[in-house]
Write a protein that holds these residues in place. Structure first.
Motif, mmCIF file in Angstrom:
data_model
loop_
_atom_site.group_PDB
_atom_site.id
_atom_site.type_symbol
_atom_site.label_atom_id
_atom_site.label_comp_id
_atom_site.label_asym_id
_atom_site.label_seq_id
_atom_site.Cartn_x
_atom_site.Cartn_y
_atom_site.Cartn_z
ATOM 1 N N LYS A 171 0.824 -1.208 0.000
ATOM 2 C CA LYS A 171 0.000 0.000 0.000
ATOM 3 C C LYS A 171 0.855 1.254 0.000
ATOM 4 O O LYS A 171 1.886 1.305 0.668
ATOM 5 C CB LYS A 171 -0.907 0.014 1.244
ATOM 6 N N PRO A 172 0.429 2.274 -0.724
ATOM 7 C CA PRO A 172 1.129 3.554 -0.630
ATOM 8 C C PRO A 172 0.921 4.150 0.754
ATOM 9 O O PRO A 172 -0.105 3.926 1.390
ATOM 10 C CB PRO A 172 0.441 4.414 -1.695
ATOM 11 N N HIS A 173 1.889 4.927 1.229
ATOM 12 C CA HIS A 173 1.785 5.553 2.539
ATOM 13 C C HIS A 173 1.989 7.051 2.391
ATOM 14 O O HIS A 173 2.884 7.507 1.681
ATOM 15 C CB HIS A 173 2.810 4.961 3.507
ATOM 16 N N LEU A 174 1.164 7.816 3.087
ATOM 17 C CA LEU A 174 1.212 9.273 2.985
ATOM 18 C C LEU A 174 2.581 9.846 3.334
ATOM 19 O O LEU A 174 3.094 10.690 2.584
ATOM 20 C CB LEU A 174 0.127 9.882 3.871
ATOM 21 N N PRO A 175 3.236 9.441 4.444
ATOM 22 C CA PRO A 175 4.551 10.028 4.750
ATOM 23 C C PRO A 175 5.568 9.793 3.634
ATOM 24 O O PRO A 175 6.351 10.675 3.296
ATOM 25 C CB PRO A 175 4.969 9.304 6.042
ATOM 26 N N THR A 176 5.543 8.588 3.036
ATOM 27 C CA THR A 176 6.472 8.271 1.951
ATOM 28 C C THR A 176 6.209 9.161 0.740
ATOM 29 O O THR A 176 7.133 9.727 0.141
ATOM 30 C CB THR A 176 6.331 6.798 1.548
ATOM 31 N N THR A 177 4.924 9.287 0.371
ATOM 32 C CA THR A 177 4.563 10.070 -0.805
ATOM 33 C C THR A 177 4.872 11.547 -0.602
ATOM 34 O O THR A 177 5.462 12.204 -1.474
ATOM 35 C CB THR A 177 3.066 9.885 -1.123
ATOM 36 N N GLN A 178 4.475 12.096 0.540
ATOM 37 C CA GLN A 178 4.736 13.511 0.801
ATOM 38 C C GLN A 178 6.234 13.797 0.873
ATOM 39 O O GLN A 178 6.698 14.835 0.400
ATOM 40 C CB GLN A 178 4.048 13.946 2.095
ATOM 41 N N SER A 179 6.990 12.880 1.473
ATOM 42 C CA SER A 179 8.435 13.064 1.556
ATOM 43 C C SER A 179 9.060 13.088 0.164
ATOM 44 O O SER A 179 9.928 13.913 -0.138
ATOM 45 C CB SER A 179 9.056 11.937 2.393
ATOM 46 N N ALA A 180 8.584 12.182 -0.715
ATOM 47 C CA ALA A 180 9.116 12.132 -2.083
ATOM 48 C C ALA A 180 8.780 13.408 -2.848
ATOM 49 O O ALA A 180 9.627 13.971 -3.553
ATOM 50 C CB ALA A 180 8.562 10.913 -2.813
#
Length: 308
Positions: A171-180
Protein backbone atom coordinates in the motif's frame (compact mmCIF):
# COMPACT_ATOMS: atom_id res chain seq x y z
CA UNK A 1 13.76 -0.93 16.88
CA UNK A 2 12.93 2.12 14.73
CA UNK A 3 9.82 4.23 14.21
CA UNK A 4 7.30 2.50 11.92
CA UNK A 5 6.95 5.56 9.66
CA UNK A 6 10.73 5.68 9.15
CA UNK A 7 10.76 1.98 8.29
CA UNK A 8 8.03 2.46 5.66
CA UNK A 9 9.88 5.37 4.03
CA UNK A 10 13.16 3.48 4.01
CA UNK A 11 11.47 0.40 2.50
CA UNK A 12 10.02 2.48 -0.34
CA UNK A 13 13.39 4.11 -1.02
CA UNK A 14 15.17 0.74 -1.16
CA UNK A 15 12.56 -0.56 -3.61
CA UNK A 16 13.20 2.34 -6.00
CA UNK A 17 17.00 2.03 -5.75
CA UNK A 18 16.83 -1.67 -6.64
CA UNK A 19 15.37 -0.60 -9.96
CA UNK A 20 17.32 2.56 -10.66
CA UNK A 21 20.51 2.38 -8.62
CA UNK A 22 22.67 -0.02 -10.64
CA UNK A 23 25.62 0.98 -12.79
CA UNK A 24 27.47 4.25 -13.11
CA UNK A 25 25.40 7.45 -12.94
CA UNK A 26 24.77 9.08 -16.29
CA UNK A 27 26.28 12.49 -16.94
CA UNK A 28 22.86 13.66 -18.03
CA UNK A 29 19.48 12.04 -17.39
CA UNK A 30 17.35 13.12 -20.34
CA UNK A 31 14.00 11.55 -19.41
CA UNK A 32 12.86 12.41 -15.88
CA UNK A 33 9.67 10.33 -16.10
CA UNK A 34 10.90 7.16 -17.80
CA UNK A 35 8.57 4.29 -16.98
CA UNK A 36 5.89 6.68 -15.68
CA UNK A 37 4.75 8.47 -18.85
CA UNK A 38 1.50 7.10 -20.33
CA UNK A 39 -1.03 8.44 -22.80
CA UNK A 40 -4.66 8.76 -21.75
CA UNK A 41 -5.35 5.73 -23.97
CA UNK A 42 -3.07 3.61 -21.74
CA UNK A 43 -0.12 3.31 -24.12
CA UNK A 44 3.38 4.39 -23.15
CA UNK A 45 4.70 7.76 -24.24
CA UNK A 46 7.75 7.68 -26.52
CA UNK A 47 10.70 9.95 -25.81
CA UNK A 48 11.77 11.49 -29.13
CA UNK A 49 15.05 13.32 -29.69
CA UNK A 50 14.73 15.37 -32.89
CA UNK A 51 18.18 16.92 -32.67
CA UNK A 52 19.47 20.25 -31.46
CA UNK A 53 17.29 23.39 -31.26
CA UNK A 54 16.02 25.57 -32.79
CA UNK A 55 14.69 23.14 -35.41
CA UNK A 56 15.04 20.05 -33.20
CA UNK A 57 14.34 19.28 -29.56
CA UNK A 58 13.07 16.46 -27.32
CA UNK A 59 9.40 15.50 -27.22
CA UNK A 60 6.92 13.01 -25.77
CA UNK A 61 4.36 11.40 -28.07
CA UNK A 62 1.92 8.50 -27.63
CA UNK A 63 3.50 5.29 -28.94
CA UNK A 64 0.14 4.08 -30.27
CA UNK A 65 -0.58 7.34 -32.07
CA UNK A 66 2.96 7.42 -33.51
CA UNK A 67 2.37 4.12 -35.31
CA UNK A 68 -1.22 5.02 -36.30
CA UNK A 69 -2.55 2.36 -33.94
CA UNK A 70 -5.90 4.04 -33.27
CA UNK A 71 -5.11 6.75 -30.72
CA UNK A 72 -5.96 10.33 -31.77
CA UNK A 73 -3.62 11.95 -29.24
CA UNK A 74 -0.85 12.85 -31.69
CA UNK A 75 0.28 15.91 -29.80
CA UNK A 76 4.03 16.39 -29.39
CA UNK A 77 4.78 17.50 -25.84
CA UNK A 78 7.98 19.50 -25.51
CA UNK A 79 10.10 17.85 -22.79
CA UNK A 80 11.33 21.16 -21.35
CA UNK A 81 7.75 22.43 -21.02
CA UNK A 82 6.65 19.16 -19.38
CA UNK A 83 9.50 19.38 -16.87
CA UNK A 84 8.68 23.00 -16.11
CA UNK A 85 5.06 22.11 -15.26
CA UNK A 86 6.03 18.94 -13.43
CA UNK A 87 8.72 20.39 -11.19
CA UNK A 88 7.01 23.68 -10.38
CA UNK A 89 3.53 22.40 -9.62
CA UNK A 90 4.37 19.86 -6.92
CA UNK A 91 2.02 20.24 -3.93
CA UNK A 92 2.76 17.72 -1.12
CA UNK A 93 0.07 19.13 1.18
CA UNK A 94 -2.78 18.70 -1.32
CA UNK A 95 -2.79 14.90 -1.12
CA UNK A 96 -3.18 14.52 2.67
CA UNK A 97 -6.99 14.62 2.75
CA UNK A 98 -7.30 12.03 -0.04
CA UNK A 99 -5.24 9.56 2.00
CA UNK A 100 -7.91 9.44 4.71
CA UNK A 101 -9.48 5.97 4.40
CA UNK A 102 -13.21 5.28 4.25
CA UNK A 103 -13.06 3.17 7.41
CA UNK A 104 -10.66 2.26 10.17
CA UNK A 105 -8.16 -0.55 9.76
CA UNK A 106 -9.74 -3.98 9.58
CA UNK A 107 -7.96 -6.35 11.92
CA UNK A 108 -4.75 -5.89 13.91
CA UNK A 109 -1.57 -4.42 12.46
CA UNK A 110 1.63 -6.48 12.03
CA UNK A 111 3.02 -4.76 15.13
CA UNK A 112 -0.04 -5.71 17.20
CA UNK A 113 0.19 -9.32 16.01
CA UNK A 114 3.87 -9.37 16.99
CA UNK A 115 2.88 -8.36 20.53
CA UNK A 116 0.40 -11.26 20.64
CA UNK A 117 3.17 -13.62 19.51
CA UNK A 118 5.47 -12.32 22.23
CA UNK A 119 2.77 -12.87 24.86
CA UNK A 120 2.10 -16.44 23.70
CA UNK A 121 5.83 -17.15 23.55
CA UNK A 122 6.15 -16.15 27.21
CA UNK A 123 3.18 -18.36 28.13
CA UNK A 124 4.72 -21.26 26.19
CA UNK A 125 8.01 -20.85 28.08
CA UNK A 126 6.14 -20.92 31.39
CA UNK A 127 4.21 -24.08 30.41
CA UNK A 128 7.40 -25.80 29.21
CA UNK A 129 9.13 -24.96 32.50
CA UNK A 130 6.20 -26.44 34.44
CA UNK A 131 6.27 -29.60 32.31
CA UNK A 132 9.98 -30.07 33.00
CA UNK A 133 9.54 -29.48 36.75
CA UNK A 134 6.76 -32.06 36.88
CA UNK A 135 8.44 -34.66 34.67
CA UNK A 136 7.17 -38.17 35.47
CA UNK A 137 3.99 -36.88 37.08
CA UNK A 138 0.50 -37.10 35.57
CA UNK A 139 0.15 -33.30 35.53
CA UNK A 140 3.16 -33.01 33.19
CA UNK A 141 1.03 -34.13 30.22
CA UNK A 142 -1.33 -31.18 30.82
CA UNK A 143 1.55 -28.71 30.49
CA UNK A 144 2.90 -30.56 27.45
CA UNK A 145 -0.51 -30.19 25.76
CA UNK A 146 -0.38 -26.46 26.51
CA UNK A 147 3.06 -26.19 24.92
CA UNK A 148 1.75 -27.93 21.80
CA UNK A 149 -1.28 -25.60 21.70
CA UNK A 150 0.91 -22.51 22.02
CA UNK A 151 3.19 -23.78 19.23
CA UNK A 152 0.21 -24.02 16.89
CA UNK A 153 -1.12 -20.58 17.83
CA UNK A 154 2.28 -18.94 17.45
CA UNK A 155 2.74 -20.45 13.97
CA UNK A 156 -0.76 -19.31 12.93
CA UNK A 157 -0.10 -15.77 14.15
CA UNK A 158 3.25 -15.65 12.37
CA UNK A 159 1.58 -16.48 9.08
CA UNK A 160 -1.10 -13.86 9.74
CA UNK A 161 1.56 -11.27 10.63
CA UNK A 162 3.53 -11.99 7.45
CA UNK A 163 0.39 -11.66 5.31
CA UNK A 164 -0.55 -8.38 7.01
CA UNK A 165 3.00 -7.06 6.59
CA UNK A 166 2.96 -7.92 2.87
CA UNK A 167 -0.36 -6.07 2.51
CA UNK A 168 1.08 -3.04 4.31
CA UNK A 169 4.14 -2.97 2.05
CA UNK A 170 1.96 -3.10 -1.07
CA UNK A 171 0.00 0.00 0.00
CA UNK A 172 1.13 3.55 -0.63
CA UNK A 173 1.78 5.55 2.54
CA UNK A 174 1.21 9.27 2.98
CA UNK A 175 4.55 10.03 4.75
CA UNK A 176 6.47 8.27 1.95
CA UNK A 177 4.56 10.07 -0.81
CA UNK A 178 4.74 13.51 0.80
CA UNK A 179 8.43 13.06 1.56
CA UNK A 180 9.12 12.13 -2.08
CA UNK A 181 7.15 15.12 -3.40
CA UNK A 182 8.92 17.44 -1.00
CA UNK A 183 12.27 16.05 -2.14
CA UNK A 184 11.37 16.68 -5.79
CA UNK A 185 10.60 20.33 -5.01
CA UNK A 186 13.88 20.74 -3.10
CA UNK A 187 15.95 19.02 -5.79
CA UNK A 188 14.27 21.07 -8.53
CA UNK A 189 15.26 24.25 -6.71
CA UNK A 190 18.89 23.10 -6.56
CA UNK A 191 18.76 22.21 -10.25
CA UNK A 192 18.13 25.87 -11.14
CA UNK A 193 21.63 26.93 -10.00
CA UNK A 194 23.54 23.63 -10.34
CA UNK A 195 26.64 23.26 -12.47
CA UNK A 196 26.63 20.88 -15.44
CA UNK A 197 28.63 18.37 -13.37
CA UNK A 198 26.00 18.43 -10.60
CA UNK A 199 22.91 18.22 -12.81
CA UNK A 200 23.31 14.51 -13.64
CA UNK A 201 23.13 13.30 -10.03
CA UNK A 202 20.34 15.77 -9.19
CA UNK A 203 18.22 14.59 -12.10
CA UNK A 204 18.82 10.94 -11.16
CA UNK A 205 17.59 11.71 -7.64
CA UNK A 206 14.50 13.44 -9.06
CA UNK A 207 13.74 10.36 -11.18
CA UNK A 208 13.85 8.16 -8.06
CA UNK A 209 11.59 10.44 -6.04
CA UNK A 210 9.05 10.85 -8.86
CA UNK A 211 8.84 7.08 -9.24
CA UNK A 212 8.21 6.77 -5.50
CA UNK A 213 5.44 9.39 -5.45
CA UNK A 214 3.55 8.73 -8.70
CA UNK A 215 2.06 5.60 -10.23
CA UNK A 216 1.79 7.30 -13.63
CA UNK A 217 2.17 10.65 -15.38
CA UNK A 218 -0.74 10.75 -17.84
CA UNK A 219 -0.61 12.81 -21.05
CA UNK A 220 -4.11 13.71 -22.19
CA UNK A 221 -4.66 15.83 -25.32
CA UNK A 222 -5.10 19.00 -23.24
CA UNK A 223 -3.78 18.14 -19.79
CA UNK A 224 -0.84 16.70 -17.88
CA UNK A 225 -1.88 14.72 -14.79
CA UNK A 226 0.05 12.78 -12.15
CA UNK A 227 -1.67 9.80 -10.52
CA UNK A 228 -0.88 9.23 -6.84
CA UNK A 229 -2.13 5.82 -5.70
CA UNK A 230 -4.18 5.86 -2.50
CA UNK A 231 -3.89 3.01 0.03
CA UNK A 232 -7.60 2.23 -0.02
CA UNK A 233 -11.05 3.61 -0.80
CA UNK A 234 -11.18 7.31 0.18
CA UNK A 235 -13.98 8.84 2.17
CA UNK A 236 -17.11 9.38 0.09
CA UNK A 237 -18.21 12.99 0.35
CA UNK A 238 -21.69 14.34 -0.32
CA UNK A 239 -22.46 13.79 -4.00
CA UNK A 240 -19.93 10.95 -4.39
CA UNK A 241 -16.17 10.91 -4.80
CA UNK A 242 -14.39 14.19 -5.51
CA UNK A 243 -13.61 14.76 -9.19
CA UNK A 244 -9.89 14.40 -8.52
CA UNK A 245 -10.21 10.72 -7.52
CA UNK A 246 -9.85 8.13 -10.28
CA UNK A 247 -11.10 4.57 -9.78
CA UNK A 248 -9.65 1.61 -11.67
CA UNK A 249 -11.08 -1.92 -11.72
CA UNK A 250 -9.11 -4.93 -10.46
CA UNK A 251 -6.88 -6.80 -12.87
CA UNK A 252 -5.14 -3.82 -14.47
CA UNK A 253 -1.34 -4.17 -14.53
CA UNK A 254 0.49 -2.08 -11.94
CA UNK A 255 3.03 0.56 -12.89
CA UNK A 256 5.49 2.68 -10.99
CA UNK A 257 7.03 1.97 -7.60
CA UNK A 258 4.15 -0.24 -6.42
CA UNK A 259 4.73 -2.64 -9.30
CA UNK A 260 8.38 -2.96 -8.32
CA UNK A 261 7.38 -3.53 -4.70
CA UNK A 262 5.03 -6.32 -5.80
CA UNK A 263 7.81 -7.92 -7.84
CA UNK A 264 9.99 -7.95 -4.73
CA UNK A 265 7.29 -9.25 -2.37
CA UNK A 266 6.08 -12.08 -4.60
CA UNK A 267 2.77 -13.67 -5.54
CA UNK A 268 1.17 -13.26 -2.11
CA UNK A 269 1.38 -9.48 -2.29
CA UNK A 270 0.07 -9.45 -5.85
CA UNK A 271 -2.89 -11.55 -4.74
CA UNK A 272 -3.64 -9.12 -1.93
CA UNK A 273 -3.42 -6.18 -4.35
CA UNK A 274 -6.02 -7.59 -6.76
CA UNK A 275 -8.85 -5.21 -5.85
CA UNK A 276 -10.33 -1.92 -6.99
CA UNK A 277 -7.65 0.78 -6.93
CA UNK A 278 -7.96 4.50 -6.23
CA UNK A 279 -5.78 7.35 -7.47
CA UNK A 280 -5.60 11.04 -6.71
CA UNK A 281 -5.27 13.17 -9.85
CA UNK A 282 -2.57 15.77 -9.34
CA UNK A 283 -3.09 18.26 -12.21
CA UNK A 284 0.17 19.84 -13.41
CA UNK A 285 -1.23 21.60 -16.47
CA UNK A 286 -4.41 21.88 -18.49
CA UNK A 287 -5.57 23.95 -21.41
CA UNK A 288 -8.67 26.07 -21.17
CA UNK A 289 -11.84 25.33 -23.08
CA UNK A 290 -13.56 28.06 -25.13
CA UNK A 291 -15.83 29.28 -22.31
CA UNK A 292 -12.96 29.46 -19.82
CA UNK A 293 -10.85 31.46 -22.27
CA UNK A 294 -13.65 33.96 -22.74
CA UNK A 295 -14.22 34.30 -18.97
CA UNK A 296 -10.53 35.03 -18.39
CA UNK A 297 -10.21 37.37 -21.34
CA UNK A 298 -8.11 35.12 -23.58
CA UNK A 299 -5.11 32.86 -23.18
CA UNK A 300 -4.63 29.24 -24.12
CA UNK A 301 -3.80 27.44 -20.90
CA UNK A 302 -3.72 27.60 -17.14
CA UNK A 303 -1.19 26.46 -14.57
CA UNK A 304 -1.43 26.69 -10.81
CA UNK A 305 1.17 29.16 -9.47
CA UNK A 306 0.06 28.54 -5.86
CA UNK A 307 2.03 25.27 -6.05
CA UNK A 308 5.23 26.91 -7.27
Amino acid sequence: MIDEGLWLRANAAVTVRRKDGGGRPQAKVANLIRGLAHCGCGSRMLFLNKGKPPKGGCYYVCSKAARDGGCDNKRLWNVKEVERHLLRQIDPASIAAAFEPAAKRKGPSPKEISLQIAELTAMRASALDAALRNAGKRVASVYEDRVEFYDGEIERLRERRDTAAAAERSKPHLPTTQSALGSVAALAAKLETASEAEKGSLRTSIVQQLRTAFAEIVFRPHALVGLVELPEKPKIRKGGFPLLVEIRPPGEPRTGAKARADDQDGAETRRIGESERYFLRHVFFRELDVEERAALGGGNSIVFPRYA
